[in-house]
Design an enzyme around this catalytic site. Structure first.
Site, mmCIF file in Angstrom:
data_model
loop_
_atom_site.group_PDB
_atom_site.id
_atom_site.type_symbol
_atom_site.label_atom_id
_atom_site.label_comp_id
_atom_site.label_asym_id
_atom_site.label_seq_id
_atom_site.Cartn_x
_atom_site.Cartn_y
_atom_site.Cartn_z
ATOM 1 N N LYS A 1 -15.781 4.341 -9.751
ATOM 2 C CA LYS A 1 -17.083 4.992 -10.023
ATOM 3 C C LYS A 1 -17.198 6.307 -9.275
ATOM 4 O O LYS A 1 -18.244 6.955 -9.294
ATOM 5 C CB LYS A 1 -18.221 4.065 -9.579
ATOM 6 C CG LYS A 1 -18.228 2.708 -10.230
ATOM 7 C CD LYS A 1 -19.328 1.850 -9.581
ATOM 8 C CE LYS A 1 -19.080 0.379 -9.839
ATOM 9 N NZ LYS A 1 -19.865 -0.451 -8.906
ATOM 10 N N ARG B 1 -3.509 1.523 1.321
ATOM 11 C CA ARG B 1 -2.486 2.278 0.579
ATOM 12 C C ARG B 1 -3.197 3.160 -0.431
ATOM 13 O O ARG B 1 -4.134 2.719 -1.106
ATOM 14 C CB ARG B 1 -1.536 1.336 -0.158
ATOM 15 C CG ARG B 1 -0.606 2.083 -1.100
ATOM 16 C CD ARG B 1 0.480 1.222 -1.658
ATOM 17 N NE ARG B 1 1.453 0.892 -0.634
ATOM 18 C CZ ARG B 1 2.603 0.265 -0.877
ATOM 19 N NH1 ARG B 1 2.904 -0.092 -2.112
ATOM 20 N NH2 ARG B 1 3.447 0.004 0.101
ATOM 21 N N ARG C 1 5.047 -6.439 -1.567
ATOM 22 C CA ARG C 1 5.418 -6.764 -0.195
ATOM 23 C C ARG C 1 4.360 -6.375 0.834
ATOM 24 O O ARG C 1 3.966 -7.181 1.667
ATOM 25 C CB ARG C 1 6.720 -6.042 0.224
ATOM 26 C CG ARG C 1 7.976 -6.789 -0.033
ATOM 27 C CD ARG C 1 9.049 -5.808 -0.372
ATOM 28 N NE ARG C 1 8.634 -5.116 -1.578
ATOM 29 C CZ ARG C 1 8.836 -5.611 -2.802
ATOM 30 N NH1 ARG C 1 9.464 -6.728 -2.967
ATOM 31 N NH2 ARG C 1 8.397 -4.970 -3.871
ATOM 32 N N THR C 2 3.941 -5.129 0.793
ATOM 33 C CA THR C 2 3.098 -4.642 1.898
ATOM 34 C C THR C 2 1.764 -5.383 1.918
ATOM 35 O O THR C 2 1.341 -5.896 2.958
ATOM 36 C CB THR C 2 2.900 -3.118 1.775
ATOM 37 O OG1 THR C 2 4.167 -2.520 1.582
ATOM 38 C CG2 THR C 2 2.250 -2.551 3.017
ATOM 39 N N HIS D 1 5.176 5.829 5.391
ATOM 40 C CA HIS D 1 4.994 4.379 5.214
ATOM 41 C C HIS D 1 5.362 3.725 6.549
ATOM 42 O O HIS D 1 6.395 3.084 6.697
ATOM 43 C CB HIS D 1 5.894 3.883 4.083
ATOM 44 C CG HIS D 1 5.583 2.500 3.585
ATOM 45 N ND1 HIS D 1 4.796 1.603 4.274
ATOM 46 C CD2 HIS D 1 5.973 1.867 2.448
ATOM 47 C CE1 HIS D 1 4.720 0.480 3.577
ATOM 48 N NE2 HIS D 1 5.422 0.607 2.465
HETATM 49 N N1 CP Z 1 8.349 -1.836 0.489
HETATM 50 C C1 CP Z 1 7.147 -1.748 -0.116
HETATM 51 O O1 CP Z 1 6.296 -0.944 0.247
HETATM 52 O O2 CP Z 1 6.972 -2.606 -1.169
HETATM 53 P P1 CP Z 1 5.631 -2.738 -2.004
HETATM 54 O O3 CP Z 1 5.434 -1.447 -2.768
HETATM 55 O O4 CP Z 1 5.858 -3.921 -2.916
HETATM 56 O O5 CP Z 1 4.502 -2.957 -1.045
#
Ligand code: CP
Length: 308
Positions: free
Chosen positions: A80, A101, A51-52, A129
């Site tokens: 590396k 992320r 999603r993100t 998040h």
């Molecule tokens: N909600 C969310 O962060 O989903 P993903 O891990 O698929 O990005």
């Protein structure tokens, strides 16, 4: 230049403006179709995501911009031994804005200190998040019609669930919210949230183990999966993973307007038979994630213009 590390990086007024912009984008997508022409978004994902990452990429493409990036540490020079501090200095030469992320808490913050472009924390370990929180706030405000004056149950892995940590921090700034924290003993909310956020802000909350006990009083239920990747051993995960399963039978205990949210991905904690229930809002929630990330990209690039 601004970064987004935590939902608290925006004031409530700024958040209102951002959510207004997201709603306007939803209603009038054509108005924004070329706003980011010539701009590039880099997605630096050192951890898995559907999603993100893809909603960030869809957001930039919807705005007429382009995207580049990697979807695992293994396919980048992190394999590396390159540090995020070095990587972001390189990415600053290639892109105008970046979403990162990382499994290590604070890694996007370190990147932001060396960056010449806005950095967005797209999830750092079990910490924060913030763009999921923006998604959650937009979903609640759009579907419930208000941010405040409700009882919300947060259920599942409250220890490692970064979406819950960010959401609580964001929601305490709105009036008359009662929190019901539903988790097994081993996965209770960390002290850093219970004491430093909830108690310090004189917020009303209680902790319960049984979902059935909480359901009748909730206006909103925020389910989360048990975060397998944060456990130290598989045995503990297996013991915890099916602690909560929301099914049609349990839903009979809930009110007719209780909204069910989940940041997704789901494993077993919401039975698929619940998907057709009108109270299930988690797939609509994922759609709101695109609008709010479009609004965020525009805001951080200073291209938001006027909301009519
Ligand atoms: N909600 C969310 O962060 O989903 P993903 O891990 O698929 O990005």
């Amino acid at each position: 230049m601004r970064h987004l590390m935590s939902p608290l990086d925006f004031s409530v007024e700024e958040l209102d403006k951002l959510l207004d912009l997201a709603n306007d984008i939803e209603k009038n997508p054509e108005k924004y179709a070329h706003r980011c022409a010539g701009k590039k978004l880099a997605t630096l994902f050192y951890e898995p995501s559907t999603r993100t990452r893809l909603s960030f990429e869809a957001a930039m493409l919807n705005l007429g911009g382009s995207v580049l990036g990697f979807s695992s540490a293994d396919s980048s020079s992190a394999a590396k031994g390159e540090s995020v501090a070095d990587t972001i200095q390189i990415i600053s030469c290639y892109a105008d804005i970046c979403a990162m992320r990382h499994p290590k808490e604070g890694a996007p913050l370190i990147a932001s200190m060396k960056s010449r472009i806005p950095v967005i924390n797209a999830g750092d370990g079990g910490h924060q998040h913030p763009t999921q929180t923006l998604t959650d706030l937009l979903t609640i405000r759009s579907l419930k019609g208000r941010l405040g004056n409700f009882t919300i149950g947060l259920c599942g892995d409250l220890k490692f669930g970064r979406t819950v940590h960010s959401l609580i921090q964001a929601l305490i700034r709105y009036p008359d919210i009662q929190f019901v924290l539903i988790s097994p003993e081993e996965l209770r909310i960390p002290d850093s949230i219970r004491d430093d956020v909830l108690r310090r802000n004189h917020q009303q909350f209680r902790e319960v183990v049984r979902l059935e006990e909480a359901l009748p009083e909730l206006d909103l239920l925020y389910m989360t999966r048990v975060q397998r990747e944060r456990f130290f051993n598989e045995e503990d995960y297996v013991r915890m993973k099916d602690f909560y399963i929301l099914d049609k039978e349990k839903l009979k205990l809930a009110g007719p307007d209780m909204m069910i949210l989940h940041p997704l991905p789901r494993v077993n904690e919401i039975s698929v038979e619940v998907d057709d229930d009108p109270r299930a809002a988690y797939f609509r929630q994922a759609q709101y994630g695109v609008y709010v990330r479009m609004a965020l990209i525009l805001t951080l690039l200073g291209l938001e213009g006027t909301v009519c």
